[in-house]
Write a protein that holds these residues in place. Structure first.
Motif, PDB file in Angstrom:
ATOM      1  N   GLY A 202       0.566  -1.274  -0.182  1.00 20.92           N
ATOM      2  CA  GLY A 202       0.169  -0.275   0.025  1.00 20.92           C
ATOM      3  C   GLY A 202       0.683   1.359   0.036  1.00 20.92           C
ATOM      4  O   GLY A 202       0.393   2.331  -0.667  1.00 20.92           O
ATOM      5  N   GLY A 203       1.945   1.123   0.475  1.00 22.22           N
ATOM      6  CA  GLY A 203       2.897   2.379   0.745  1.00 22.22           C
ATOM      7  C   GLY A 203       3.274   2.850  -0.731  1.00 22.22           C
ATOM      8  O   GLY A 203       3.536   4.120  -0.865  1.00 22.22           O
ATOM      9  N   ALA A 204       3.454   1.990  -1.491  1.00 23.13           N
ATOM     10  CA  ALA A 204       3.852   2.318  -3.255  1.00 23.13           C
ATOM     11  C   ALA A 204       2.778   3.467  -3.552  1.00 23.13           C
ATOM     12  O   ALA A 204       3.359   4.106  -4.564  1.00 23.13           O
ATOM     13  CB  ALA A 204       3.733   1.307  -4.012  1.00 23.13           C
ATOM     14  N   LYS A 205       1.768   3.554  -3.038  1.00 27.28           N
ATOM     15  CA  LYS A 205       0.571   4.510  -3.407  1.00 27.28           C
ATOM     16  C   LYS A 205       0.797   5.782  -2.763  1.00 27.28           C
ATOM     17  O   LYS A 205       0.249   6.706  -3.179  1.00 27.28           O
ATOM     18  CB  LYS A 205      -0.764   4.062  -3.277  1.00 27.28           C
ATOM     19  CG  LYS A 205      -1.171   2.784  -3.983  1.00 27.28           C
ATOM     20  CD  LYS A 205      -2.848   2.551  -3.745  1.00 27.28           C
ATOM     21  CE  LYS A 205      -3.066   2.295  -2.398  1.00 27.28           C
ATOM     22  NZ  LYS A 205      -4.721   2.431  -2.380  1.00 27.28           N
ATOM     23  N   ASN A 206       1.665   5.934  -1.857  1.00 30.74           N
ATOM     24  CA  ASN A 206       2.057   7.186  -1.271  1.00 30.74           C
ATOM     25  C   ASN A 206       3.033   8.146  -2.108  1.00 30.74           C
ATOM     26  O   ASN A 206       4.020   7.818  -1.758  1.00 30.74           O
ATOM     27  CB  ASN A 206       2.544   7.020   0.407  1.00 30.74           C
ATOM     28  CG  ASN A 206       2.679   8.042   0.969  1.00 30.74           C
ATOM     29  OD1 ASN A 206       2.854   9.270   0.576  1.00 30.74           O
ATOM     30  ND2 ASN A 206       1.964   7.918   2.248  1.00 30.74           N
ATOM     31  N   ARG A 207       2.245   8.886  -2.872  1.00 27.80           N
ATOM     32  CA  ARG A 207       3.259   9.556  -3.846  1.00 27.80           C
ATOM     33  C   ARG A 207       4.357  10.212  -3.164  1.00 27.80           C
ATOM     34  O   ARG A 207       5.606  10.453  -3.322  1.00 27.80           O
ATOM     35  CB  ARG A 207       2.422  10.565  -4.544  1.00 27.80           C
ATOM     36  CG  ARG A 207       3.434  11.110  -5.697  1.00 27.80           C
ATOM     37  CD  ARG A 207       2.606  12.076  -6.578  1.00 27.80           C
ATOM     38  NE  ARG A 207       1.422  11.117  -7.224  1.00 27.80           N
ATOM     39  CZ  ARG A 207       0.520  11.779  -7.877  1.00 27.80           C
ATOM     40  NH1 ARG A 207       0.413  13.304  -8.098  1.00 27.80           N
ATOM     41  NH2 ARG A 207      -0.494  10.912  -8.747  1.00 27.80           N
ATOM     42  N   PHE A 208       4.126  10.842  -1.814  1.00 28.11           N
ATOM     43  CA  PHE A 208       5.099  11.830  -1.257  1.00 28.11           C
ATOM     44  C   PHE A 208       6.120  10.997  -0.704  1.00 28.11           C
ATOM     45  O   PHE A 208       7.450  11.249  -0.596  1.00 28.11           O
ATOM     46  CB  PHE A 208       4.400  12.663  -0.194  1.00 28.11           C
ATOM     47  CG  PHE A 208       5.362  13.668   0.492  1.00 28.11           C
ATOM     48  CD1 PHE A 208       6.430  14.360  -0.142  1.00 28.11           C
ATOM     49  CD2 PHE A 208       5.204  13.802   1.759  1.00 28.11           C
ATOM     50  CE1 PHE A 208       7.131  15.175   0.507  1.00 28.11           C
ATOM     51  CE2 PHE A 208       6.034  14.739   2.450  1.00 28.11           C
ATOM     52  CZ  PHE A 208       7.104  15.327   1.836  1.00 28.11           C
ATOM     53  N   LEU A 209       5.741   9.728  -0.050  1.00 23.28           N
ATOM     54  CA  LEU A 209       6.769   8.705   0.613  1.00 23.28           C
ATOM     55  C   LEU A 209       7.685   8.166  -0.587  1.00 23.28           C
ATOM     56  O   LEU A 209       8.966   8.162  -0.322  1.00 23.28           O
ATOM     57  CB  LEU A 209       5.943   7.629   1.071  1.00 23.28           C
ATOM     58  CG  LEU A 209       7.036   6.383   1.665  1.00 23.28           C
ATOM     59  CD1 LEU A 209       7.592   6.914   2.656  1.00 23.28           C
ATOM     60  CD2 LEU A 209       5.912   5.205   2.217  1.00 23.28           C
ATOM     61  N   VAL A 210       7.029   8.095  -1.742  1.00 19.01           N
ATOM     62  CA  VAL A 210       8.128   7.634  -2.974  1.00 19.01           C
ATOM     63  C   VAL A 210       8.879   8.792  -3.211  1.00 19.01           C
ATOM     64  O   VAL A 210      10.129   8.288  -3.412  1.00 19.01           O
ATOM     65  CB  VAL A 210       7.172   7.075  -4.140  1.00 19.01           C
ATOM     66  CG1 VAL A 210       7.962   6.728  -5.266  1.00 19.01           C
ATOM     67  CG2 VAL A 210       6.292   5.771  -3.554  1.00 19.01           C
ATOM     68  N   GLU A 211       8.520   9.623  -3.202  1.00 17.11           N
ATOM     69  CA  GLU A 211       9.354  10.908  -3.777  1.00 17.11           C
ATOM     70  C   GLU A 211      10.453  11.191  -2.698  1.00 17.11           C
ATOM     71  O   GLU A 211      11.617  11.405  -2.900  1.00 17.11           O
ATOM     72  CB  GLU A 211       8.534  12.200  -3.573  1.00 17.11           C
ATOM     73  CG  GLU A 211       9.106  13.454  -3.979  1.00 17.11           C
ATOM     74  CD  GLU A 211       8.267  14.634  -3.950  1.00 17.11           C
ATOM     75  OE1 GLU A 211       8.680  15.804  -3.204  1.00 17.11           O
ATOM     76  OE2 GLU A 211       7.221  14.536  -4.496  1.00 17.11           O
ATOM     77  N   ARG A 212      10.135  11.261  -1.346  1.00 19.46           N
ATOM     78  CA  ARG A 212      11.408  11.182  -0.366  1.00 19.46           C
ATOM     79  C   ARG A 212      12.269   9.992  -0.492  1.00 19.46           C
ATOM     80  O   ARG A 212      13.363  10.417  -0.534  1.00 19.46           O
ATOM     81  CB  ARG A 212      10.524  11.129   1.189  1.00 19.46           C
ATOM     82  CG  ARG A 212       9.792  12.466   1.302  1.00 19.46           C
ATOM     83  CD  ARG A 212      10.502  13.564   1.341  1.00 19.46           C
ATOM     84  NE  ARG A 212      11.857  13.509   2.191  1.00 19.46           N
ATOM     85  CZ  ARG A 212      13.151  14.069   2.236  1.00 19.46           C
ATOM     86  NH1 ARG A 212      13.295  14.791   1.051  1.00 19.46           N
ATOM     87  NH2 ARG A 212      13.982  13.872   2.935  1.00 19.46           N
ATOM     88  N   MET A 213      11.754   8.938  -0.720  1.00 19.47           N
ATOM     89  CA  MET A 213      12.902   7.814  -0.881  1.00 19.47           C
ATOM     90  C   MET A 213      13.767   8.071  -2.118  1.00 19.47           C
ATOM     91  O   MET A 213      14.944   7.806  -2.059  1.00 19.47           O
ATOM     92  CB  MET A 213      12.073   6.612  -1.164  1.00 19.47           C
ATOM     93  CG  MET A 213      11.461   5.987   0.176  1.00 19.47           C
ATOM     94  SD  MET A 213      10.691   4.499   0.177  1.00 19.47           S
ATOM     95  CE  MET A 213      12.086   3.470  -0.060  1.00 19.47           C
ATOM     96  N   GLY A 214      13.254   8.546  -3.211  1.00 23.92           N
ATOM     97  CA  GLY A 214      14.086   8.994  -4.172  1.00 23.92           C
ATOM     98  C   GLY A 214      14.769   9.985  -4.026  1.00 23.92           C
ATOM     99  O   GLY A 214      16.206  10.063  -4.229  1.00 23.92           O
ATOM    100  N   VAL A 215      14.822  11.192  -2.972  1.00 21.17           N
ATOM    101  CA  VAL A 215      15.631  11.815  -2.632  1.00 21.17           C
ATOM    102  C   VAL A 215      16.821  11.451  -1.624  1.00 21.17           C
ATOM    103  O   VAL A 215      17.739  11.729  -1.943  1.00 21.17           O
ATOM    104  CB  VAL A 215      14.866  13.014  -1.973  1.00 21.17           C
ATOM    105  CG1 VAL A 215      15.741  14.131  -1.272  1.00 21.17           C
ATOM    106  CG2 VAL A 215      14.229  13.925  -3.034  1.00 21.17           C
ATOM    107  N   LEU A 216      16.424  10.675  -0.895  1.00 19.39           N
ATOM    108  CA  LEU A 216      17.222   9.965   0.035  1.00 19.39           C
ATOM    109  C   LEU A 216      18.287   8.902  -0.602  1.00 19.39           C
ATOM    110  O   LEU A 216      19.308   8.719  -0.192  1.00 19.39           O
ATOM    111  CB  LEU A 216      16.585   9.166   1.239  1.00 19.39           C
ATOM    112  CG  LEU A 216      15.694  10.061   2.015  1.00 19.39           C
ATOM    113  CD1 LEU A 216      14.796   9.425   3.047  1.00 19.39           C
ATOM    114  CD2 LEU A 216      16.819  10.991   3.058  1.00 19.39           C
TER     115      LEU A 216
END
Length: 359
Positions: free
Chosen positions: A293-307
């Motif tokens: 389900g977390g894969a749908k959290n756009r902001f979470l995915v964005e933050r992982m890309g930054v990290l």
């Protein structure tokens, strides 16, 4: 030989719905044919959350086991009706059950999944495979995570280049290497879901929109990341009994200033992103595939890309249904008397045939 059809069913720690799938499976692959998300009744979710946070009578445990069995049978029945599935062609139903408590350590380790498989078998007329985790624990394993074995089955050809992260209530990571590595990295959606339910009366933070309005409280984040679980070596697993609102409130009470609820939500999202990214970076893959389900959290995915700027982050096509597909696959493996190769992941003494069959 043609592929065999199995139904898989998963209700995760987020308690946001019952995922049901129909898969065609053979030794070479698992194809998703149809899927359905059955609503999780609010009153039952509240009963379960109360059970895991306060002492309860044995009678209550039995009643919840029965209610969940009825819910899971209803989920399969609605799915079959919706997709016009001929159950005579379905070999078995793989049911994970609802995890109430997962305690892999201590003098009496155990994992409790409720949802009587006998009820599912009787109401659907199809044999059910369930109770997958306890055999692994009897062999000294942690009983979780199981996803790495399925990830290797699906993506084994990508060894060394790809990691897979399943972000459910708890997040887990699979490193496709020999020997296989997989473990729970810490909170996934669970704390974020609990917090937004308390302050916004929503079951989850859609695409991370509320978290995006807040600011990270780095003092709180640092205290969270100092929890001993994050420094512990794998194999390891965790759950709601560890990362819950009581855990969060204990940390918040140490703050000398009041933190706005929206800032807590933002910090919880950063906790998930940071704790998972820290583990991925240890293995430096070319790509990280996200599911759950977390894969749908756009902001979470964005933050992982930054990290993780040097690692490509992708989302799997069947991201939300992968765990239900895994349950179908585990049922297939059980009926074919095949061992699940998990001992490197869970720390069990040996690989084993997992699951009980309910005719």
């Amino acid at each position: 030989m043609s592929k065999e059809k199995y139904i898989g069913m998963m209700s995760g720690t987020s308690l946001d719905g019952v995922d049901v799938v129909l898969c065609a499976i053979d030794k070479n692959g698992c194809d998703l044919l149809a899927s359905y998300e059955h609503p999780f009744p609010t009153h039952l979710k509240e009963e379960i959350l109360a059970m895991v946070s306060t002492p309860v009578a044995l009678q209550k445990v039995g009643e919840i086991d029965h209610k969940l069995g009825l819910l899971f049978a209803e989920a399969v029945t609605r799915f079959v009706e919706k997709e016009a599935i001929d159950l005579k062609q379905v070999k078995a139903i793989g049911s994970h059950g609802q995890t109430l408590w997962h305690q892999p350590e201590g003098t009496s380790p155990f994992s409790m999944q409720l949802g009587d498989p006998n009820i599912i078998a009787v109401r659907t007329g199809v044999k059910v495979v369930a109770d997958f985790r306890r055999k692994d624990m009897a062999l000294g394993g942690s009983g979780a995570p199981f996803a790495p074995a399925f990830h290797r089955f699906l993506f084994g050809r990508e060894e060394g280049a790809v990691c897979v992260a399943n972000i459910g209530g708890i997040a887990n990571l699979t490193v496709l290497k020999t020997p296989l590595v997989g473990y729970d990295t810490g909170p996934g959606n669970m704390l974020m879901d609990s917090w937004i339910a308390k302050y916004q009366h929503q079951s989850y933070d859609k695409e991370g929109q509320w978290a995006k309005e807040g600011e990270v409280n780095y003092t709180l984040l640092e205290r969270m990341m100092k929890d001993t679980y994050f420094a512990k070596a794998y194999p390891k697993s965790t759950g709601r009994e560890k990362f819950n609102l009581a855990w969060l409130h204990a940390l918040l009470e140490r703050e000398h200033t009041c933190i706005k609820p929206v800032d807590v939500q933002r910090t919880l999202l950063e906790l998930t992103a940071l704790s998972l990214s820290n583990e991925v970076l240890k293995f430096n893959p070319d790509m990280l595939l996200l599911c759950g389900g977390g894969a749908k959290n756009r902001f979470l995915v964005e933050r992982m890309g930054v990290l993780m700027p040097n690692i490509q982050v992708g989302i799997m096509a069947e991201a939300e249904m992968l765990e239900a597909m895994m349950m179908a696959w585990l049922a297939y493996k059980r009926l074919h008397h095949e061992h699940i190769l998990l001992k490197e992941v869970t720390g069990a003494k040996a690989n084993a045939i997992l699951g009980g069959v309910y005719q």
